[in-house]
Design a protein around this motif. Sequence first.
Motif, PDB file in Angstrom:
ATOM      1  N   MET A  24      10.195  12.114  -3.659  1.00  0.00           N
ATOM      2  CA  MET A  24      10.813  12.604  -2.444  1.00  0.00           C
ATOM      3  C   MET A  24      10.427  11.711  -1.268  1.00  0.00           C
ATOM      4  SD  MET A  24      10.461  16.760  -2.830  1.00  0.00           S
ATOM      5  CE  MET A  24       8.697  16.705  -3.151  1.00  0.00           C
ATOM      6  N   ILE A  25      11.204  11.769  -0.223  1.00  0.00           N
ATOM      7  CA  ILE A  25      10.930  10.937   0.941  1.00  0.00           C
ATOM      8  C   ILE A  25       9.700  11.423   1.691  1.00  0.00           C
ATOM      9  CG2 ILE A  25      11.836  10.217   3.190  1.00  0.00           C
ATOM     10  CD1 ILE A  25      14.608  10.208   1.934  1.00  0.00           C
ATOM     11  N   VAL A  74      19.072  18.989  -4.903  1.00  0.00           N
ATOM     12  CA  VAL A  74      18.955  19.176  -3.455  1.00  0.00           C
ATOM     13  C   VAL A  74      17.715  20.012  -3.156  1.00  0.00           C
ATOM     14  CG1 VAL A  74      20.018  20.176  -1.399  1.00  0.00           C
ATOM     15  CG2 VAL A  74      21.445  19.011  -3.100  1.00  0.00           C
ATOM     16  N   ILE A  75      16.905  19.553  -2.207  1.00  0.00           N
ATOM     17  CA  ILE A  75      15.750  20.327  -1.774  1.00  0.00           C
ATOM     18  C   ILE A  75      15.900  20.656  -0.293  1.00  0.00           C
ATOM     19  CG2 ILE A  75      14.190  19.385  -3.498  1.00  0.00           C
ATOM     20  CD1 ILE A  75      13.046  17.538  -1.429  1.00  0.00           C
ATOM     21  N   THR A  76      15.384  21.820   0.095  1.00  0.00           N
ATOM     22  CA  THR A  76      15.515  22.258   1.490  1.00  0.00           C
ATOM     23  C   THR A  76      14.182  22.779   2.014  1.00  0.00           C
ATOM     24  OG1 THR A  76      16.066  24.588   1.067  1.00  0.00           O
ATOM     25  CG2 THR A  76      17.878  23.000   1.001  1.00  0.00           C
ATOM     26  N   GLY A  77      13.928  22.521   3.291  1.00  0.00           N
ATOM     27  CA  GLY A  77      12.807  23.109   3.995  1.00  0.00           C
ATOM     28  C   GLY A  77      11.453  22.745   3.422  1.00  0.00           C
ATOM     29  N   GLU A  97      17.010  17.026   1.527  1.00  0.00           N
ATOM     30  CA  GLU A  97      17.058  15.770   0.791  1.00  0.00           C
ATOM     31  C   GLU A  97      17.888  15.964  -0.472  1.00  0.00           C
ATOM     32  OE1 GLU A  97      13.370  13.699   0.024  1.00  0.00           O
ATOM     33  OE2 GLU A  97      12.403  14.675   1.730  1.00  0.00           O
ATOM     34  N   ILE A  98      18.486  14.873  -0.939  1.00  0.00           N
ATOM     35  CA  ILE A  98      19.273  14.913  -2.168  1.00  0.00           C
ATOM     36  C   ILE A  98      18.854  13.764  -3.077  1.00  0.00           C
ATOM     37  CG2 ILE A  98      21.168  13.569  -1.143  1.00  0.00           C
ATOM     38  CD1 ILE A  98      23.088  15.279  -2.891  1.00  0.00           C
ATOM     39  N   PHE A  99      18.776  14.037  -4.379  1.00  0.00           N
ATOM     40  CA  PHE A  99      18.409  13.046  -5.385  1.00  0.00           C
ATOM     41  C   PHE A  99      19.601  12.826  -6.302  1.00  0.00           C
ATOM     42  CE2 PHE A  99      16.385  12.037  -9.563  1.00  0.00           C
ATOM     43  CZ  PHE A  99      15.811  10.825  -9.200  1.00  0.00           C
ATOM     44  N   ASN A 100      20.045  11.582  -6.444  1.00  0.00           N
ATOM     45  CA  ASN A 100      21.244  11.282  -7.239  1.00  0.00           C
ATOM     46  C   ASN A 100      20.934  10.798  -8.649  1.00  0.00           C
ATOM     47  OD1 ASN A 100      20.328   8.671  -6.888  1.00  0.00           O
ATOM     48  ND2 ASN A 100      22.040   8.010  -5.593  1.00  0.00           N
ATOM     49  N   GLY A 101      19.692  10.971  -9.072  1.00  0.00           N
ATOM     50  CA  GLY A 101      19.279  10.493 -10.379  1.00  0.00           C
ATOM     51  C   GLY A 101      18.490   9.214 -10.310  1.00  0.00           C
ATOM     52  N   THR A 102      18.566   8.539  -9.173  1.00  0.00           N
ATOM     53  CA  THR A 102      17.850   7.284  -8.969  1.00  0.00           C
ATOM     54  C   THR A 102      17.097   7.262  -7.644  1.00  0.00           C
ATOM     55  OG1 THR A 102      19.556   6.097 -10.215  1.00  0.00           O
ATOM     56  CG2 THR A 102      18.071   4.778  -8.870  1.00  0.00           C
ATOM     57  N   THR A 103      17.764   7.747  -6.593  1.00  0.00           N
ATOM     58  CA  THR A 103      17.242   7.600  -5.237  1.00  0.00           C
ATOM     59  C   THR A 103      17.270   8.914  -4.475  1.00  0.00           C
ATOM     60  OG1 THR A 103      18.132   5.351  -5.209  1.00  0.00           O
ATOM     61  CG2 THR A 103      17.470   6.288  -3.096  1.00  0.00           C
ATOM     62  N   TRP A 104      16.210   9.142  -3.687  1.00  0.00           N
ATOM     63  CA  TRP A 104      16.184  10.263  -2.757  1.00  0.00           C
ATOM     64  C   TRP A 104      16.771   9.823  -1.421  1.00  0.00           C
ATOM     65  CZ3 TRP A 104      15.132  15.221  -3.760  1.00  0.00           C
ATOM     66  CH2 TRP A 104      14.387  15.532  -4.914  1.00  0.00           C
ATOM     67  N   ILE A 144      26.378  20.426  -0.887  1.00  0.00           N
ATOM     68  CA  ILE A 144      25.390  19.411  -1.240  1.00  0.00           C
ATOM     69  C   ILE A 144      25.320  18.273  -0.221  1.00  0.00           C
ATOM     70  CG2 ILE A 144      25.455  19.898  -3.694  1.00  0.00           C
ATOM     71  CD1 ILE A 144      27.312  17.530  -4.062  1.00  0.00           C
ATOM     72  N   ASP A 145      26.242  18.248   0.715  1.00  0.00           N
ATOM     73  CA  ASP A 145      26.173  17.272   1.800  1.00  0.00           C
ATOM     74  C   ASP A 145      25.353  17.787   2.977  1.00  0.00           C
ATOM     75  OD1 ASP A 145      27.804  15.359   0.485  1.00  0.00           O
ATOM     76  OD2 ASP A 145      29.590  16.483   1.081  1.00  0.00           O
TER      77      ASP A 145
END
Length: 205
Positions: A1-2, A18-21, A35-42, A87-88
């Motif tokens: 995660m970032i 997708v993670i929140t809060g 934040e969203i993870f696409n399988g490779t990048t957060w 998810i956006d």
Amino acid sequence: MIMPRSYHTMSAFKDSVVITGGSPDGVAPPNNEIEIFNGTTWTKLNKTLTSPRIHHCAVVISETEFYVLGGQSDKITTLSIMEKYNIDGNLVAGNLANMTIARSKFGCALLDGKIYAAGGGSDGTSMTTMEVYDPLKDTWTRVAGQLGIFGTLSNHLVMLNGKLVSYGQSVFSYDAEGENWTQIEEANKGGNAYFALVVVPCSED
């Protein structure tokens, strides 16, 4: 995660997570970031929750949308709010009916098109109740039956073999017809709190 997070939500979609809060260390104030993870990048989205939150709950309802329920906006204030996001990170619906009672550290799940919220705490008190949200009527209704007092705080609610199951310090299965909870003794392997849970399909072989 970032950024480091605790007490956040994590929702799995077909091709992303997708993670929140959450809070960076469980002590610092909550944040409202997504934040969203696409399988490779957060990626940190430029959209946020409408308010900072910890100990909240999220339910995926389609390939692109999810509900965010309850939680705490700080260490004192417990929320009854429910909102729909995509998810956006866009707020799809923010004026939905509130839960009948504010909850944090609770379990939530989707079953037969309806959202269930069970257990958790409010104002420092553990709760044994469950309620259900009907999206067609935009109403919450208390459900009969009481969870055992052990296993209600920081529990997870999942749909397993067509039934709602609450995992926590104890494990309970809900019988919708009888409107009651039954403790699953063989599944109770010890006290669990603040843990992650994933339901994995099993082969019949």
